[in-house]
Design a protein around this motif. Structure first.
Motif, PDB file in Angstrom:
ATOM      1  N   PHE A  70      10.512  28.645  -5.263  1.00 33.46           N
ATOM      2  CA  PHE A  70      10.592  28.130  -6.624  1.00 33.46           C
ATOM      3  C   PHE A  70       9.364  28.590  -7.395  1.00 33.46           C
ATOM      4  O   PHE A  70       8.251  28.536  -6.869  1.00 33.46           O
ATOM      5  N   LEU A  71       9.557  29.023  -8.638  1.00 30.53           N
ATOM      6  CA  LEU A  71       8.444  29.288  -9.552  1.00 30.53           C
ATOM      7  C   LEU A  71       8.411  28.109 -10.501  1.00 30.53           C
ATOM      8  O   LEU A  71       9.334  27.928 -11.296  1.00 30.53           O
ATOM      9  N   ASN A  72       7.371  27.303 -10.413  1.00 33.89           N
ATOM     10  CA  ASN A  72       7.276  25.998 -11.061  1.00 33.89           C
ATOM     11  C   ASN A  72       8.439  25.152 -10.553  1.00 33.89           C
ATOM     12  O   ASN A  72       8.401  24.697  -9.433  1.00 33.89           O
ATOM     13  N   THR A  73       9.499  24.950 -11.295  1.00 34.41           N
ATOM     14  CA  THR A  73      10.629  24.176 -10.786  1.00 34.41           C
ATOM     15  C   THR A  73      11.906  24.997 -10.719  1.00 34.41           C
ATOM     16  O   THR A  73      12.948  24.472 -10.350  1.00 34.41           O
ATOM     17  N   LEU A  74      11.845  26.278 -11.054  1.00 36.88           N
ATOM     18  CA  LEU A  74      13.038  27.118 -11.084  1.00 36.88           C
ATOM     19  C   LEU A  74      13.213  27.878  -9.778  1.00 36.88           C
ATOM     20  O   LEU A  74      12.299  28.585  -9.348  1.00 36.88           O
ATOM     21  N   PRO A  75      14.385  27.788  -9.131  1.00 32.98           N
ATOM     22  CA  PRO A  75      14.599  28.559  -7.907  1.00 32.98           C
ATOM     23  C   PRO A  75      14.701  30.047  -8.229  1.00 32.98           C
ATOM     24  O   PRO A  75      15.356  30.436  -9.185  1.00 32.98           O
ATOM     25  N   ASP A  79      12.462  39.037  -5.513  1.00 35.04           N
ATOM     26  CA  ASP A  79      12.475  40.050  -6.576  1.00 35.04           C
ATOM     27  C   ASP A  79      12.317  39.414  -7.952  1.00 35.04           C
ATOM     28  O   ASP A  79      11.585  39.926  -8.806  1.00 35.04           O
ATOM     29  N   GLU A  80      13.017  38.292  -8.190  1.00 33.02           N
ATOM     30  CA  GLU A  80      12.869  37.590  -9.468  1.00 33.02           C
ATOM     31  C   GLU A  80      11.447  37.059  -9.622  1.00 33.02           C
ATOM     32  O   GLU A  80      10.888  37.089 -10.714  1.00 33.02           O
ATOM     33  N   LEU A  81      10.860  36.563  -8.529  1.00 38.21           N
ATOM     34  CA  LEU A  81       9.488  36.077  -8.570  1.00 38.21           C
ATOM     35  C   LEU A  81       8.541  37.195  -8.978  1.00 38.21           C
ATOM     36  O   LEU A  81       7.674  37.012  -9.840  1.00 38.21           O
ATOM     37  N   ASN A 115       2.603  38.324  -0.111  1.00 39.68           N
ATOM     38  CA  ASN A 115       2.740  39.772  -0.294  1.00 39.68           C
ATOM     39  C   ASN A 115       3.148  40.115  -1.719  1.00 39.68           C
ATOM     40  O   ASN A 115       2.626  41.062  -2.312  1.00 39.68           O
ATOM     41  N   VAL A 116       4.071  39.356  -2.293  1.00 37.93           N
ATOM     42  CA  VAL A 116       4.501  39.593  -3.677  1.00 37.93           C
ATOM     43  C   VAL A 116       3.331  39.392  -4.632  1.00 37.93           C
ATOM     44  O   VAL A 116       3.064  40.211  -5.511  1.00 37.93           O
ATOM     45  N   VAL A 117       2.602  38.289  -4.449  1.00 40.09           N
ATOM     46  CA  VAL A 117       1.465  37.985  -5.325  1.00 40.09           C
ATOM     47  C   VAL A 117       0.379  39.052  -5.175  1.00 40.09           C
ATOM     48  O   VAL A 117      -0.220  39.489  -6.160  1.00 40.09           O
ATOM     49  N   GLY A 118       0.134  39.514  -3.951  1.00 45.09           N
ATOM     50  CA  GLY A 118      -0.872  40.554  -3.725  1.00 45.09           C
ATOM     51  C   GLY A 118      -0.470  41.893  -4.322  1.00 45.09           C
ATOM     52  O   GLY A 118      -1.311  42.617  -4.851  1.00 45.09           O
ATOM     53  N   ARG A 119       0.819  42.240  -4.240  1.00 44.86           N
ATOM     54  CA  ARG A 119       1.296  43.499  -4.826  1.00 44.86           C
ATOM     55  C   ARG A 119       1.103  43.532  -6.332  1.00 44.86           C
ATOM     56  O   ARG A 119       0.799  44.565  -6.901  1.00 44.86           O
ATOM     57  N   ILE A 120       1.283  42.388  -6.978  1.00 42.24           N
ATOM     58  CA  ILE A 120       1.146  42.326  -8.433  1.00 42.24           C
ATOM     59  C   ILE A 120      -0.317  42.393  -8.843  1.00 42.24           C
ATOM     60  O   ILE A 120      -0.638  42.828  -9.932  1.00 42.24           O
ATOM     61  N   GLY A 121      -1.213  41.992  -7.968  1.00 43.28           N
ATOM     62  CA  GLY A 121      -2.642  42.076  -8.259  1.00 43.28           C
ATOM     63  C   GLY A 121      -3.233  40.784  -8.792  1.00 43.28           C
ATOM     64  O   GLY A 121      -4.250  40.810  -9.480  1.00 43.28           O
ATOM     65  N   ILE A 122      -2.623  39.664  -8.467  1.00 44.24           N
ATOM     66  CA  ILE A 122      -3.172  38.367  -8.882  1.00 44.24           C
ATOM     67  C   ILE A 122      -4.283  38.002  -7.909  1.00 44.24           C
ATOM     68  O   ILE A 122      -4.091  38.026  -6.694  1.00 44.24           O
TER      69      ILE A 122
END
Length: 133
Positions: A70-75, A79-81, A115-122
């Protein structure tokens, strides 16, 4: 002049003040009820003195015990994340992310999100835990 013919120039504002107080109370309740994230059973973790990440643009990513993200409250899917976080990063280069995982969730689900967060560079990443008692 008689006391009966006296005109009254003052207005009774008590009902209006009562209405404003009720509206203020409703506003306060609604804003505190809008806490981000989905309820999960957080694992016990580090020291109780660790400070939480604060900021108006903080994003909460939650992985529940079924492995759903979930991103905040949305499932969302992974890929969507990634696409939503990239859109946020293009508008706001630096924003904190808190990853909340259920203590019963698979470790791989948390690693996929990291891994997703690291790929984006956050770079501002926090892992939410409960303090040990």
């Amino acid at each position: 002049m008689d006391a009966d013919n006296k005109s009254y120039d003052d207005i009774n504002v008590t009902p209006m003040v009562d209405l404003y107080l009720v509206l203020l109370l409703i506003f306060i309740i609604m804003t505190t009820a809008g806490v981000q994230g989905v309820k999960v059973n957080l694992p016990r973790g580090g020291a109780a003195s660790s400070k939480p990440i604060e900021g108006p643009k903080m994003q909460a990513i939650t992985v529940n015990n079924e492995g759903k993200v979930f991103l905040n409250t949305l499932p969302v899917t992974l890929d969507e994340l990634a696409s939503k976080l990239e859109a946020l990063k293009s508008s706001t280069p630096e924003f904190p992310v808190v990853i909340r995982g259920d203590s019963a969730s698979q470790y791989q689900g948390i690693m996929d999100v990291l891994n997703v967060v690291g790929r984006i560079g956050i770079t501002q990443i926090g892992l939410a835990t409960q303090a040990r008692k």
